[in-house]
Design a protein around this motif. Sequence first.
Motif, short mmCIF file in Angstrom:
data_model
loop_
_atom_site.label_atom_id
_atom_site.label_comp_id
_atom_site.label_asym_id
_atom_site.label_seq_id
_atom_site.Cartn_x
_atom_site.Cartn_y
_atom_site.Cartn_z
N ALA A 147 152.96 -60.04 61.55
CA ALA A 147 152.44 -58.78 62.08
C ALA A 147 151.56 -58.06 61.06
CB ALA A 147 153.60 -57.88 62.50
N SER A 148 152.02 -58.00 59.81
CA SER A 148 151.25 -57.27 58.80
C SER A 148 149.94 -57.98 58.46
CB SER A 148 152.09 -57.09 57.53
OG SER A 148 152.37 -58.35 56.93
N THR A 149 149.94 -59.31 58.44
CA THR A 149 148.72 -60.05 58.12
C THR A 149 147.67 -59.87 59.20
OG1 THR A 149 149.98 -61.71 56.89
CG2 THR A 149 147.78 -62.34 57.65
N GLU A 150 148.06 -59.99 60.45
CA GLU A 150 147.09 -59.80 61.54
C GLU A 150 146.54 -58.39 61.53
OE1 GLU A 150 146.70 -60.39 66.39
OE2 GLU A 150 148.62 -60.75 65.37
N LEU A 151 147.42 -57.41 61.33
CA LEU A 151 146.97 -56.02 61.31
C LEU A 151 146.00 -55.76 60.16
CD1 LEU A 151 147.21 -53.13 62.42
CD2 LEU A 151 149.17 -52.81 60.89
N LYS A 152 146.30 -56.28 59.00
CA LYS A 152 145.45 -56.01 57.83
C LYS A 152 144.11 -56.73 57.94
CE LYS A 152 148.61 -54.54 54.22
NZ LYS A 152 149.60 -53.99 55.14
N PHE A 153 144.09 -57.94 58.45
CA PHE A 153 142.80 -58.62 58.60
C PHE A 153 141.93 -57.92 59.64
CE2 PHE A 153 144.38 -62.21 56.15
CZ PHE A 153 143.22 -62.67 55.55
N ASN A 154 142.55 -57.38 60.67
CA ASN A 154 141.77 -56.63 61.65
C ASN A 154 141.23 -55.33 61.04
OD1 ASN A 154 142.14 -58.51 63.67
ND2 ASN A 154 143.95 -57.51 64.50
N CYS A 155 142.07 -54.67 60.25
CA CYS A 155 141.69 -53.36 59.71
C CYS A 155 140.79 -53.47 58.48
CB CYS A 155 142.94 -52.56 59.35
SG CYS A 155 143.93 -52.06 60.77
N PHE A 156 141.04 -54.45 57.63
CA PHE A 156 140.36 -54.51 56.33
C PHE A 156 139.36 -55.65 56.20
CE2 PHE A 156 144.57 -52.54 55.42
CZ PHE A 156 144.09 -51.27 55.13
N LEU A 157 139.18 -56.46 57.25
CA LEU A 157 138.14 -57.48 57.24
C LEU A 157 137.18 -57.30 58.41
CD1 LEU A 157 136.90 -60.06 56.04
CD2 LEU A 157 138.41 -61.38 57.54
N LEU A 158 137.73 -57.17 59.61
CA LEU A 158 136.87 -57.05 60.79
C LEU A 158 136.22 -55.68 60.88
CD1 LEU A 158 135.84 -58.38 63.37
CD2 LEU A 158 137.88 -57.52 64.54
N MET A 159 137.02 -54.63 60.74
CA MET A 159 136.48 -53.28 60.90
C MET A 159 135.46 -52.89 59.83
SD MET A 159 137.43 -51.89 63.68
CE MET A 159 137.11 -53.54 64.34
N PRO A 160 135.61 -53.33 58.58
CA PRO A 160 134.56 -52.99 57.60
C PRO A 160 133.17 -53.50 57.96
CG PRO A 160 136.55 -53.65 56.46
CD PRO A 160 136.80 -53.90 57.92
N VAL A 161 133.09 -54.58 58.74
CA VAL A 161 131.77 -55.04 59.18
C VAL A 161 131.10 -53.98 60.04
CG1 VAL A 161 130.55 -56.83 60.49
CG2 VAL A 161 132.52 -57.44 59.08
N VAL A 162 131.91 -53.20 60.74
CA VAL A 162 131.37 -52.17 61.63
C VAL A 162 131.14 -50.86 60.89
CG1 VAL A 162 131.81 -50.85 63.74
CG2 VAL A 162 132.50 -53.24 63.60
N ASP A 163 132.10 -50.44 60.05
CA ASP A 163 132.00 -49.09 59.48
C ASP A 163 131.63 -49.04 58.00
OD1 ASP A 163 134.37 -49.92 58.27
OD2 ASP A 163 135.63 -48.94 59.76
N LEU B 163 124.80 -51.98 52.93
CA LEU B 163 123.45 -52.55 52.98
C LEU B 163 122.38 -51.49 52.75
CD1 LEU B 163 123.60 -55.12 55.94
CD2 LEU B 163 123.58 -55.58 53.50
N ARG B 164 122.57 -50.31 53.34
CA ARG B 164 121.58 -49.26 53.14
C ARG B 164 121.53 -48.82 51.68
NH1 ARG B 164 118.73 -45.54 56.10
NH2 ARG B 164 118.59 -47.29 57.55
N GLU B 165 122.70 -48.70 51.06
CA GLU B 165 122.74 -48.32 49.65
C GLU B 165 122.06 -49.37 48.78
OE1 GLU B 165 126.07 -47.29 46.18
OE2 GLU B 165 126.68 -47.62 48.27
N ASP B 166 122.33 -50.64 49.06
CA ASP B 166 121.70 -51.72 48.29
C ASP B 166 120.19 -51.72 48.50
OD1 ASP B 166 122.03 -54.44 46.81
OD2 ASP B 166 120.84 -54.94 48.58
N LEU B 167 119.77 -51.44 49.73
CA LEU B 167 118.34 -51.43 50.04
C LEU B 167 117.62 -50.28 49.34
CD1 LEU B 167 116.41 -53.09 51.84
CD2 LEU B 167 116.74 -51.38 53.62
N GLU B 168 118.19 -49.10 49.43
CA GLU B 168 117.56 -47.93 48.81
C GLU B 168 117.54 -48.07 47.29
OE1 GLU B 168 115.95 -45.70 50.35
OE2 GLU B 168 116.51 -46.34 52.37
N SER B 169 118.61 -48.64 46.75
CA SER B 169 118.64 -48.85 45.30
C SER B 169 117.54 -49.81 44.86
CB SER B 169 120.01 -49.39 44.89
OG SER B 169 120.04 -49.70 43.51
N ALA B 170 117.33 -50.86 45.66
CA ALA B 170 116.26 -51.81 45.33
C ALA B 170 114.89 -51.17 45.47
CB ALA B 170 116.37 -53.03 46.24
#
Length: 560
Positions: A476-492, A498-505
């Motif tokens: 239960a904890s592994t599925e929850l954490k991969f959803n929260c800390f791997l999948l969701m970071p792609v969205v939020d 990427l914007r920070e890396d782009l502006e810095s460049a």
Amino acid sequence: MQIDPELSRTVVVATKLDTKIPQFARASDVEVFLSPPASTLDGFMLGDSPFFTSVPSGRVGFGPESVFRSNDEFKQAISSREVEDLVALEEKLGRALSKQERSRIGVNSLRLFLEELLLKRYMDSVPSIIPLLEKEYRSSTRKLSELDQQLSSLNEAKLKEKGRTFHDLFLTKLSLLLKGTVIAPPDKFGETLQDERVNGGAFIGSDGLQFPHKLIPNAGMRLYGGAQYHRAMAEFRFVVGGIKCPPITREEIVNACGVEDIHDGTNYSRTACVIAVAKARDTFEPFLHQLGCRLSHILKRLLPIAVYLLQKEGEYLSGHDVFLRRVADAFNNFAESTEKSCREKCMEDLVSTTRYVTWSLHNKNRAGLRQFLDSFGGSEQSAIVGNSTSTGLSQDLSTASVASDNKQDVKPRTDVKLSHLASGNDSNMSTQTTETRLADLLDSTLWNRRLAPSSERIVYALVQQIFHGIREYFLASTELKFNCFLLMPVVDKLPAMLREDLESAFEDNLDNVFDITNLRHSVAQDKRQTEIELKRVQKLKEKFRYIHEQLNSQQCLGSN
């Protein structure tokens, strides 16, 4: 025959006619040779019948082996040979050759036929050739205009605007792929579960076996994006959720007993905990790494699919390879670092549950454990009636099963169990003192190192209880954490990163992002090549138009 199976583009030529004529004995043989029956000819043969030629032997040149000194001399010899062949054929036939028959004899007749055929094919093709050249001319003109526009846009402000626009469009495609889409063709970008296991790694337990892929929903479908992520997580639940506790040997139990820091008695609760956490850690840790590798593979596959969607909709920054590589590297680095961070969080949970046993996490099946211990205690008592030591152990088992319940039930259950034991023993048991039974209990469990079947079964039951509790919590904890800390970071989190890396460049050095110098040189070179191509097409177009007009005028004069 494979190139032209119907012979519709093939001219059949019979050579060495001068050597065949003397072989004909009768005129009918010559007739059949010059005009074969229709059944022997292919109806689609170009020219409808073969050509018959004779070529004088000998080389052209000034060497000692040369027969002809010039090309004109060789041509004259060919013409002379044709005249001789015509005379010889008429002598064999006993009549003059018809115009149709003469048109098939000699190299000059073959040449005239091919020239007329070429002219006809050319006149038939010119109406389509000129429009093709017009189309090519328009395409080159449009490409030249685009290159001019691209050169004019190679300034800092416009390049930054392009980069930010591409950033937003790229993130939009990633979000679309996670939510689900059918724009990208599955046959090109999708993976079946078997392909996914090969490319991203399989879930393999300590036994080295894989879960049959046919039992996983949608295993044979070619998936990508969010659908593929969901299938991988479902397989993880199937595999880990079905894992049983590995076998426990008597040697492991004895070795786990050890000695305490203050006495040398046995503590079977501690023994069960030591075995369970070791088995759980060794069993579940490999699956955690395998899940991280699999989901990282799925996330990285989003990049080429998103690029395809951008190219399909004309939103791709073609020519800006340095910038695109930077975006790709940033995305892949984000996927790898996010997966590693998420896996470390899951590893902390696994370490915590396998370092210290918290009984509240493992009491979901407490009723089943109590039933097992009660039935086990009853069978032990019935089997060893009269044995005070075994009776004491059964008393301890009953007391242990009661102790796992709440405090309010301790006294009533103890009374019931004691009365039950008293009813099953003989009169000597009823007179046995509590102190004697306690001594027998300690002798059989705490002071005695001989592993009895009863003790072995108790340890096994406790290990099973702890192992299954760790498994459920880990899953239960592994599925929850991969959803929260791997999948969701792609969205939020990915957009901001990427914007920070782009502006810095952009602030650092714009030329390192877009490689403006090389890009301007490359575009200028493409422009020069396009200008040359445009002039070439224009020249061809004018030439074909002129030839077409000349041929048309000649045909008009010939018809008049």
